[in-house]
Design a protein around this motif. Structure first.
Motif, PDB file in Angstrom:
ATOM      1  N   ASP A 176     -15.932  14.091 -56.269  1.00  0.00           N
ATOM      2  CA  ASP A 176     -14.838  13.280 -56.812  1.00  0.00           C
ATOM      3  C   ASP A 176     -15.366  12.283 -57.841  1.00  0.00           C
ATOM      4  O   ASP A 176     -14.749  12.064 -58.881  1.00  0.00           O
ATOM      5  CB  ASP A 176     -14.125  12.511 -55.698  1.00  0.00           C
ATOM      6  CG  ASP A 176     -13.266  13.402 -54.830  1.00  0.00           C
ATOM      7  OD1 ASP A 176     -12.789  14.442 -55.323  1.00  0.00           O
ATOM      8  OD2 ASP A 176     -13.074  13.050 -53.648  1.00  0.00           O
ATOM      9  N   ARG A 177     -16.498  11.671 -57.539  1.00  0.00           N
ATOM     10  CA  ARG A 177     -17.088  10.687 -58.450  1.00  0.00           C
ATOM     11  C   ARG A 177     -17.476  11.342 -59.766  1.00  0.00           C
ATOM     12  O   ARG A 177     -17.231  10.787 -60.839  1.00  0.00           O
ATOM     13  CB  ARG A 177     -18.306  10.027 -57.789  1.00  0.00           C
ATOM     14  CG  ARG A 177     -18.985   9.024 -58.651  1.00  0.00           C
ATOM     15  CD  ARG A 177     -18.140   7.756 -58.828  1.00  0.00           C
ATOM     16  NE  ARG A 177     -18.849   6.850 -59.705  1.00  0.00           N
ATOM     17  CZ  ARG A 177     -18.364   6.396 -60.852  1.00  0.00           C
ATOM     18  NH1 ARG A 177     -17.146   6.713 -61.230  1.00  0.00           N
ATOM     19  NH2 ARG A 177     -19.066   5.601 -61.602  1.00  0.00           N
ATOM     20  N   ILE A 178     -18.086  12.518 -59.703  1.00  0.00           N
ATOM     21  CA  ILE A 178     -18.467  13.222 -60.935  1.00  0.00           C
ATOM     22  C   ILE A 178     -17.223  13.577 -61.745  1.00  0.00           C
ATOM     23  O   ILE A 178     -17.196  13.409 -62.969  1.00  0.00           O
ATOM     24  CB  ILE A 178     -19.312  14.474 -60.624  1.00  0.00           C
ATOM     25  CG1 ILE A 178     -20.669  14.051 -60.031  1.00  0.00           C
ATOM     26  CG2 ILE A 178     -19.519  15.316 -61.888  1.00  0.00           C
ATOM     27  CD1 ILE A 178     -21.492  15.205 -59.477  1.00  0.00           C
ATOM     28  N   ALA A 179     -16.174  14.051 -61.077  1.00  0.00           N
ATOM     29  CA  ALA A 179     -14.928  14.384 -61.777  1.00  0.00           C
ATOM     30  C   ALA A 179     -14.363  13.146 -62.470  1.00  0.00           C
ATOM     31  O   ALA A 179     -13.893  13.225 -63.617  1.00  0.00           O
ATOM     32  CB  ALA A 179     -13.911  14.978 -60.806  1.00  0.00           C
ATOM     33  N   ASP A 213     -27.775  21.791 -59.381  1.00  0.00           N
ATOM     34  CA  ASP A 213     -26.503  22.460 -59.089  1.00  0.00           C
ATOM     35  C   ASP A 213     -25.383  22.006 -60.014  1.00  0.00           C
ATOM     36  O   ASP A 213     -24.202  22.127 -59.686  1.00  0.00           O
ATOM     37  CB  ASP A 213     -26.082  22.294 -57.628  1.00  0.00           C
ATOM     38  CG  ASP A 213     -27.038  22.971 -56.664  1.00  0.00           C
ATOM     39  OD1 ASP A 213     -27.604  24.020 -57.035  1.00  0.00           O
ATOM     40  OD2 ASP A 213     -27.225  22.459 -55.547  1.00  0.00           O
ATOM     41  N   LEU A 214     -25.738  21.456 -61.157  1.00  0.00           N
ATOM     42  CA  LEU A 214     -24.769  21.055 -62.181  1.00  0.00           C
ATOM     43  C   LEU A 214     -25.136  21.736 -63.485  1.00  0.00           C
ATOM     44  O   LEU A 214     -26.263  22.189 -63.668  1.00  0.00           O
ATOM     45  CB  LEU A 214     -24.778  19.533 -62.365  1.00  0.00           C
ATOM     46  CG  LEU A 214     -24.370  18.707 -61.148  1.00  0.00           C
ATOM     47  CD1 LEU A 214     -24.611  17.226 -61.415  1.00  0.00           C
ATOM     48  CD2 LEU A 214     -22.922  18.947 -60.786  1.00  0.00           C
ATOM     49  N   ALA A 251     -29.847  11.029 -65.302  1.00  0.00           N
ATOM     50  CA  ALA A 251     -28.548  11.640 -65.021  1.00  0.00           C
ATOM     51  C   ALA A 251     -28.699  12.872 -64.127  1.00  0.00           C
ATOM     52  O   ALA A 251     -27.845  13.130 -63.275  1.00  0.00           O
ATOM     53  CB  ALA A 251     -27.837  12.007 -66.317  1.00  0.00           C
ATOM     54  N   VAL A 252     -29.779  13.620 -64.299  1.00  0.00           N
ATOM     55  CA  VAL A 252     -30.041  14.772 -63.429  1.00  0.00           C
ATOM     56  C   VAL A 252     -30.201  14.293 -61.991  1.00  0.00           C
ATOM     57  O   VAL A 252     -29.606  14.862 -61.066  1.00  0.00           O
ATOM     58  CB  VAL A 252     -31.305  15.548 -63.881  1.00  0.00           C
ATOM     59  CG1 VAL A 252     -31.714  16.578 -62.836  1.00  0.00           C
ATOM     60  CG2 VAL A 252     -31.077  16.220 -65.222  1.00  0.00           C
ATOM     61  N   GLU A 253     -30.966  13.248 -61.796  1.00  0.00           N
ATOM     62  CA  GLU A 253     -31.195  12.712 -60.452  1.00  0.00           C
ATOM     63  C   GLU A 253     -29.887  12.194 -59.852  1.00  0.00           C
ATOM     64  O   GLU A 253     -29.574  12.487 -58.691  1.00  0.00           O
ATOM     65  CB  GLU A 253     -32.224  11.595 -60.493  1.00  0.00           C
ATOM     66  CG  GLU A 253     -33.608  12.057 -60.892  1.00  0.00           C
ATOM     67  CD  GLU A 253     -34.563  10.903 -61.089  1.00  0.00           C
ATOM     68  OE1 GLU A 253     -34.558   9.961 -60.269  1.00  0.00           O
ATOM     69  OE2 GLU A 253     -35.326  10.938 -62.067  1.00  0.00           O
ATOM     70  N   MET A 254     -29.141  11.435 -60.639  1.00  0.00           N
ATOM     71  CA  MET A 254     -27.855  10.912 -60.163  1.00  0.00           C
ATOM     72  C   MET A 254     -26.906  12.053 -59.823  1.00  0.00           C
ATOM     73  O   MET A 254     -26.248  12.040 -58.785  1.00  0.00           O
ATOM     74  CB  MET A 254     -27.219  10.010 -61.222  1.00  0.00           C
ATOM     75  CG  MET A 254     -27.921   8.708 -61.446  1.00  0.00           C
ATOM     76  SD  MET A 254     -27.174   7.757 -62.787  1.00  0.00           S
ATOM     77  CE  MET A 254     -25.570   7.409 -62.083  1.00  0.00           C
ATOM     78  N   GLY A 255     -26.817  13.022 -60.728  1.00  0.00           N
ATOM     79  CA  GLY A 255     -25.917  14.156 -60.534  1.00  0.00           C
ATOM     80  C   GLY A 255     -26.265  14.954 -59.299  1.00  0.00           C
ATOM     81  O   GLY A 255     -25.374  15.345 -58.530  1.00  0.00           O
ATOM     82  N   HIS A 256     -27.538  15.193 -59.097  1.00  0.00           N
ATOM     83  CA  HIS A 256     -27.970  15.939 -57.909  1.00  0.00           C
ATOM     84  C   HIS A 256     -27.556  15.194 -56.643  1.00  0.00           C
ATOM     85  O   HIS A 256     -27.006  15.800 -55.714  1.00  0.00           O
ATOM     86  CB  HIS A 256     -29.475  16.165 -57.925  1.00  0.00           C
ATOM     87  CG  HIS A 256     -29.978  16.826 -56.687  1.00  0.00           C
ATOM     88  ND1 HIS A 256     -29.817  18.171 -56.458  1.00  0.00           N
ATOM     89  CD2 HIS A 256     -30.609  16.334 -55.602  1.00  0.00           C
ATOM     90  CE1 HIS A 256     -30.337  18.474 -55.279  1.00  0.00           C
ATOM     91  NE2 HIS A 256     -30.829  17.364 -54.737  1.00  0.00           N
ATOM     92  N   CYS A 257     -27.812  13.900 -56.611  1.00  0.00           N
ATOM     93  CA  CYS A 257     -27.438  13.100 -55.432  1.00  0.00           C
ATOM     94  C   CYS A 257     -25.927  13.123 -55.217  1.00  0.00           C
ATOM     95  O   CYS A 257     -25.457  13.334 -54.092  1.00  0.00           O
ATOM     96  CB  CYS A 257     -27.933  11.661 -55.585  1.00  0.00           C
ATOM     97  SG  CYS A 257     -29.717  11.506 -55.445  1.00  0.00           S
ATOM     98  N   LEU A 258     -25.170  12.907 -56.286  1.00  0.00           N
ATOM     99  CA  LEU A 258     -23.717  12.904 -56.166  1.00  0.00           C
ATOM    100  C   LEU A 258     -23.174  14.266 -55.747  1.00  0.00           C
ATOM    101  O   LEU A 258     -22.254  14.352 -54.932  1.00  0.00           O
ATOM    102  CB  LEU A 258     -23.065  12.462 -57.474  1.00  0.00           C
ATOM    103  CG  LEU A 258     -23.173  10.987 -57.820  1.00  0.00           C
ATOM    104  CD1 LEU A 258     -22.693  10.729 -59.246  1.00  0.00           C
ATOM    105  CD2 LEU A 258     -22.392  10.141 -56.823  1.00  0.00           C
TER     106      LEU A 258
END
Length: 86
Positions: free
Chosen positions: A47-50, A12-13, A32-39
């Motif tokens: 907010d963390r991704i931003a 979803d990113l 990063a895909v795994e981290m991004g999906h979780c976040l």
């Protein structure tokens, strides 16, 4: 078999958002895909991704990478427009 593009689509990113996470965290794209999906799917994660993307912008500016900073600004704007924060 899933490709990295398939995994990014399932996160979803966007690829640019995943690349920003990989750059910030100094990890391979798949991590990063795994981290991004979780976040992206946890409270406060948007907010963390931003903040990650904003940190990348500051780092690019600090190193005179104007074009990269501008690209990241577009990434941040698109992220904020498409992901609810809270």
């Amino acid at each position: 078999m899933l490709t990295i593009k398939d995994c990014i689509a399932l996160s979803d990113l966007t690829e640019a958002e995943i690349d920003a996470i990989a750059e910030h965290e100094h990890v391979p794209e798949m991590v990063a895909v795994e981290m991004g999906h979780c976040l992206a799917h946890c409270p406060g994660g948007a907010d963390r991704i931003a903040h990650i993307i904003a940190d990348d912008i500051a780092e690019a500016c600090a190193h005179g990478q104007v074009t990269h900073a501008v690209d990241l600004m577009y990434t941040l704007r698109e992220f904020v427009e498409t992901h609810p924060r809270g």
